[in-house]
Scaffold this motif. Structure first.
Motif, PDB file in Angstrom:
ATOM      1  N   THR A 102      65.788  51.286  34.409  1.00  0.00           N
ATOM      2  CA  THR A 102      66.111  52.464  33.544  1.00  0.00           C
ATOM      3  C   THR A 102      67.712  52.534  33.744  1.00  0.00           C
ATOM      4  OG1 THR A 102      64.083  53.511  33.518  1.00  0.00           O
ATOM      5  CG2 THR A 102      65.704  55.042  33.059  1.00  0.00           C
TER       6      THR A 102
ATOM      7  N   ASP B 146      69.503  50.257  31.868  1.00  0.00           N
ATOM      8  CA  ASP B 146      69.636  50.842  30.368  1.00  0.00           C
ATOM      9  C   ASP B 146      70.715  51.875  30.159  1.00  0.00           C
ATOM     10  OD1 ASP B 146      67.393  49.100  29.747  1.00  0.00           O
ATOM     11  OD2 ASP B 146      66.043  50.417  30.100  1.00  0.00           O
TER      12      ASP B 146
ATOM     13  N   LYS C 257      62.172  57.228  34.601  1.00  0.00           N
ATOM     14  CA  LYS C 257      61.853  56.310  33.256  1.00  0.00           C
ATOM     15  C   LYS C 257      61.083  57.242  32.291  1.00  0.00           C
ATOM     16  CE  LYS C 257      58.864  52.396  32.138  1.00  0.00           C
ATOM     17  NZ  LYS C 257      58.220  51.144  32.581  1.00  0.00           N
ATOM     18  N   LYS C 258      60.183  58.019  32.936  1.00  0.00           N
ATOM     19  CA  LYS C 258      59.210  59.130  32.053  1.00  0.00           C
ATOM     20  C   LYS C 258      60.169  60.121  31.531  1.00  0.00           C
ATOM     21  CE  LYS C 258      55.161  62.029  32.408  1.00  0.00           C
ATOM     22  NZ  LYS C 258      54.124  62.503  33.141  1.00  0.00           N
TER      23      LYS C 258
ATOM     24  N   THR D 270      62.216  58.419  28.584  1.00  0.00           N
ATOM     25  CA  THR D 270      61.240  58.168  27.356  1.00  0.00           C
ATOM     26  C   THR D 270      60.579  59.457  26.617  1.00  0.00           C
ATOM     27  OG1 THR D 270      60.152  56.310  28.678  1.00  0.00           O
ATOM     28  CG2 THR D 270      58.881  57.275  26.810  1.00  0.00           C
ATOM     29  N   ASN D 271      60.342  60.630  27.520  1.00  0.00           N
ATOM     30  CA  ASN D 271      59.804  61.678  26.757  1.00  0.00           C
ATOM     31  C   ASN D 271      60.818  62.786  26.314  1.00  0.00           C
ATOM     32  OD1 ASN D 271      57.138  60.691  27.165  1.00  0.00           O
ATOM     33  ND2 ASN D 271      57.060  61.847  29.291  1.00  0.00           N
ATOM     34  N   LYS D 272      62.159  62.454  27.170  1.00  0.00           N
ATOM     35  CA  LYS D 272      63.197  63.473  26.561  1.00  0.00           C
ATOM     36  C   LYS D 272      62.743  65.096  26.847  1.00  0.00           C
ATOM     37  CE  LYS D 272      66.123  60.031  23.991  1.00  0.00           C
ATOM     38  NZ  LYS D 272      65.539  59.151  24.764  1.00  0.00           N
TER      39      LYS D 272
END
Length: 643
Positions: A286, A289, A330-331, A334-336
């Motif tokens: 992450t 990224d 990371k979560k 992903t979920n924002k």
């Protein structure tokens, strides 16, 4: 390590040992009333109070690795309108592992009828338990037959599994308290840091004894705690005592002493041990990224502001609290959707991914119950995590959670003296210097035309005044501005609000105000300052219990140009005035200047506040200062028709 203590902090002890026991006679026993309690019809030291806490106590001891606290409270109702105090709520955190529990609840109300004590006891069916979610529960009940003269009392046992951090006791209430007593028996093998706070707490306890065994604190004749102007966080100054485990004797290891969180770096290491927290600092996928996200800007400041706005625009804030993240990076990506802490940690990660130095800073925000930070790593004093970054060589503090707070500024509740810088190495307390030049700069041109008075306003708000203006006036229009001016028969036209392009936050509003004029009157009264920081003196009460918190220092400047029309002449105008508070805490200057060549009266007003916090000892000076200032800016200019 620097000291984060004001003069107010001398009222606080950070104790490595307990204070002596005090006032052993103070005790609450259900159903046992003294003649003074029965005969009391008002509070001697606060006669206007509608109810009073006759006594409350918490007796704590350790049993089977848990802290058990026996709690008892007794109140008396003086006024039937105070029946709300008969509604009792007990909130506790059960969690998944029964961290807290409430048992042995008993309650009763006593009324005198024909000189006899009539006691009504409550039963289990009168107690209602509610699940509040997220592990919290609440017990509610209402005392029956409560009227003027009723004495209500209840008791219960509170079980607490976490012996590392103990809640301790808060001594004051929103009604006066005759006495509040807390006692705890600490085993010899446990070593606690005692953190006491509050003026009454220190005054009532002077002697010291060993740091284990029975420890007791009793405070008496405590006035009610009420909100005061410019102090919405009075909870930060309440008398209370808390505990944190400093170490223990390990009898499985021949009684060897094991320290717990003995320094700031150990506390930081414990925080980094939390997997979700550590994920924001790992060189993981992450993080890589984030390093590949296209960040606009040439300078570090431009890149940092772009990251700040990107997070505020692309991520949704939830209502989770605390400074520990619930989800890993990371979560979150992903979920924002994330908490204040998680979004600020994400900003730190993105800044680092773009080569900008950034670290988390833990603070105790206003209203968290701490008026200062102590030098021992007392972790429960912190409740918020913000960003500390070094950008283009300058230290910047940031928080992504408030809509109208721009990059480089902090919400007013986060205006505190310092915080705990959490780093892989070199963690410590640091001071927060919030560089700004806040204030209100106003220019108004006043003229008379036909049958009306015209006020042409240009008002510029700087730094934190600009932030506050935007928060208060998100949807400001001419109709709302007319109501805000609080003037009869005013007409606002041409309102324009714009952000000014500058290094610092500046907002400018411009508008015209028309007021009707009585052309037949011989005298015309004009108030030259229509838009002002204080319409009236906010400090009306005689005494002050808590500091006055203005949140930030500022420098205001108001200039009014009054064009004297043909047919009129100056009859009177306010005299020059210059006043200041002792030690230069605040200054006010009012200077009128008459320009006879151009037939103009210019009034120049300056108001400088040089400290964001005024202590109670300076309250009378502040009250008098504000009274002079408010009265002065309301004095009118008087024009007279020429004969």
């Amino acid at each position: 390590m620097y000291h984060l203590l004001r003069a107010f902090a001398i009222m606080v002890f950070l104790m490595l040992f307990s204070l002596s026991s005090f006032a052993q006679d103070y005790e609450v026993k259900l159903g046992k009333y003294s003649s003074e309690e029965l005969e009391m019809t008002s509070c001697a030291f606060e006669p206007e109070a509608a109810a009073i806490v006759l006594g409350e106590q918490g007796i704590g001891f350790f049993s089977n690795g848990r802290l058990v606290t026996e709690i008892k409270r007794r109140l008396k109702i003086f006024d039937s309108k105070a029946k709300d105090y008969a509604d009792i709520t007990i909130t506790y955190y059960e969690g998944e592992n029964k961290v807290e529990a409430i048992t042995g609840l008993k309650a009763q109300v006593m009324n005198l009828e024909n000189g006899k004590e009539v006691i009504t006891k409550m039963s289990k069916k009168d107690f209602f338990e509610t699940d509040l979610g997220n592990g919290y529960k609440e017990i509610r009940f209402t005392f029956p037959n409560v009227k003027e003269g009723s004495i209500i009392e209840y008791e219960y046992d509170h079980y607490f599994e976490n012996i590392t951090f103990l809640d301790g006791w808060q001594f004051q209430n929103d009604i006066p308290t005759v006495f509040s007593r807390y006692k705890i028996d600490i085993p010899e093998y446990l070593d606690y840091r005692f953190l006491g706070q509050g003026e009454h707490f220190v005054v009532a306890n002077q002697n010291r004894v060993n740091n284990f065994g029975e420890n007791e604190w009793t405070l008496t004749n405590l006035k009610s705690v009420q909100s005061e102007p410019y102090m919405n966080n009075f909870v930060d100054y309440l008398d209370k005592i808390e505990f944190q485990l400093a170490g223990y004797k390990d009898y499985g290891n021949m009684g060897h002493y094991e320290s717990v969180l003995s320094n700031w770096q150990k506390l930081a290491d414990e925080i980094f041990e939390i997997d979700a927290f550590r994920s924001y600092f790992r060189n993981n996928g992450t993080f890589k990224d984030l390093a590949e996200v296209d960040i606009e800007g040439e300078t570090e400041a431009e890149k940092a502001e772009y990251i700040y706005q990107l997070i505020k625009e692309k991520y949704t804030l939830n209502d989770e609290g605390g400074f520990v993240p619930d989800q890993n990076i990371k979560k979150l990506v992903t979920n924002k959707v994330g908490s204040k802490t998680e979004l600020n940690l994400l900003m730190i990660a993105m800044l680092r991914a773009n080569g900008i130095e950034a670290d988390p800073l833990l603070i105790s925000s206003k209203g968290n119950g701490r008026s200062y930070l102590v030098q021992f790593p007392f972790v429960r004093q912190f409740n918020r995590l913000i960003v500390k970054a070094t950008i283009d060589g300058e230290v910047v503090f940031a928080d992504t959670s408030h809509e109208h707070v721009p990059f480089g500024y902090l919400p007013l509740a986060y205006h505190v003296e310092g915080g705990f810088l959490v780093k892989e190495e070199g963690s410590d307390l640091i001071r927060m210097n919030l560089e700004h030049k806040s204030g209100i700069k106003q220019m108004v041109n006043i003229s008379l035309e036909a049958d009306s008075i015209h006020f042409g306003h240009t008002v510029r708000y700087l730094d934190y005044d600009a932030v506050s203006f935007l928060e208060r006036n998100d949807d400001l229009d001419e109709e709302k501005l007319e109501k805000m001016l609080d003037k009869d028969e005013v007409n606002v036209m041409g309102l324009e609000v714009k952000d000014l392009e500058s290094k610092r936050r500046q907002v400018e509003s411009s508008f015209m105000v028309n007021m009707p004029m009585n052309t037949s009157a011989e005298l015309l009264l004009i108030n030259p300052i229509m838009v002002k920081r204080h319409k009236e003196n906010p400090f009306k009460i005689d005494d002050r219990n808590f500091p006055v918190d203005f949140n930030y220092v500022f420098s205001d400047n108001y200039i009014a140009n009054i064009s004297i029309p043909e047919g009129y002449e100056l009859d009177d105008y306010p005299e020059q005035l210059a006043i200041s508070m002792p030690s230069g805490l605040a200054k006010f200057i009012y200077i009128p200047q008459e320009d006879t060549n151009n037939n103009v009266l210019r009034i120049n007003v300056k108001f400088d506040l040089n400290t964001e916090m005024v202590q109670p000892s300076d309250y009378q000076d502040l009250k008098a200062f504000m009274e002079y200032m408010v009265n002065k800016i309301q004095e009118p200019v008087v024009l007279k028709k020429k004969s």
